[in-house]
Enzyme design. Sequence first.
Site, mmCIF file in Angstrom:
data_model
loop_
_atom_site.group_PDB
_atom_site.id
_atom_site.type_symbol
_atom_site.label_atom_id
_atom_site.label_comp_id
_atom_site.label_asym_id
_atom_site.label_seq_id
_atom_site.Cartn_x
_atom_site.Cartn_y
_atom_site.Cartn_z
ATOM 1 N N THR A 154 12.915 4.359 9.247
ATOM 2 C CA THR A 154 13.324 5.173 8.037
ATOM 3 C C THR A 154 13.150 6.324 7.969
ATOM 4 O OG1 THR A 154 13.116 2.889 6.624
ATOM 5 C CG2 THR A 154 13.342 4.860 5.363
ATOM 6 N N ARG A 182 22.333 -7.403 3.626
ATOM 7 C CA ARG A 182 21.081 -7.262 3.316
ATOM 8 C C ARG A 182 20.715 -5.773 2.906
ATOM 9 N NH1 ARG A 182 16.699 -3.658 5.919
ATOM 10 N NH2 ARG A 182 14.906 -4.553 5.487
ATOM 11 N N ASP A 185 14.949 -1.554 1.449
ATOM 12 C CA ASP A 185 13.727 -0.912 0.153
ATOM 13 C C ASP A 185 14.327 0.868 -0.089
ATOM 14 O OD1 ASP A 185 11.548 1.133 1.387
ATOM 15 O OD2 ASP A 185 12.500 -0.037 2.761
ATOM 16 N N THR A 203 8.453 3.838 4.345
ATOM 17 C CA THR A 203 9.059 3.376 5.537
ATOM 18 C C THR A 203 8.296 2.224 5.992
ATOM 19 O OG1 THR A 203 9.667 3.928 7.827
ATOM 20 C CG2 THR A 203 7.616 4.670 7.333
ATOM 21 N N GLY A 204 8.928 1.302 6.742
ATOM 22 C CA GLY A 204 8.227 -0.071 7.225
ATOM 23 C C GLY A 204 9.278 -1.119 7.019
#
Length: 280
Positions: A154, A182, A185, A203-204
Amino acid sequence: MKLIIHGGFFSESDQSHEIKTAKQESLKNIAQKAFEYLQSHSAFDAVAYAVSLLEDDPLYNAGIGSQIQSDGVIRMSAAIMNGETQKLSGVINIQNVKNPIFVAKDLITEDDRVLGGNGAKIYANENGFEDFSTEIPQRRKEYEAKLNNGGKGTVGCVAIDKDGKLAVATSTGGKGFEIPGRISDSATVAGNYANSFCAVSCTGVGEDIVSNATATKIVTRVTDGMTLENAFTKTFEELKTIDGFAGAIAIDKDGNIYHQDSYPKMVFASFDGENFEVFN
């Protein structure tokens, strides 16, 4: 005036030294360009500009270079939030636009400020955003080989301008090979949140960030009087309980910059006009 940007995560196991060096140089250059832009623009305008530069760089999983989903299609998400007005706008799973962050920014003036899928694309078409394929050969090879970056890609930017106003923008090309539909976030307040006290971009793994409400928790805690560092510490301690994979960047109203990740290492760069900090 200060800003910090991130470009997702870097893994020594699946990235070369050359890629690491390229990302360090890229982030430093983008941070400097964005800071120069910030000197004559608001934080809100500057974070969108910074993220667009990240979207235009195929080193990152956003805009050009976005991951391909399980059905062979690229769908991207992006959001922007103005800390002064506390308005967020975003697009979810939009296809075939060059810079999703600019579509998200345009939506800030609309009554309906978060659009998804075909509706987001129709809005983009009606507002002058041309069709643009963000697929690059490398992503097609990865898709065909069923490789996966683990959903850690991200990009984002947080800035405070000369008037002390905060803003945040975040964009993603998805985690790769996900089920169509899907939602990450990045276009939610869990991954992208700001008010007049603090602004945070995450991010993640999106599911972990949403489960932990990471960005919202940090901003809320700073608003309630916690220091930025302590707000990060407490929020990331809570992330550990679900073994969450996340990183975050932030600036508070006093111009303090902070960043943290749960697993190394998030790639980032910050610049205040004099001093750079770049991941190593």
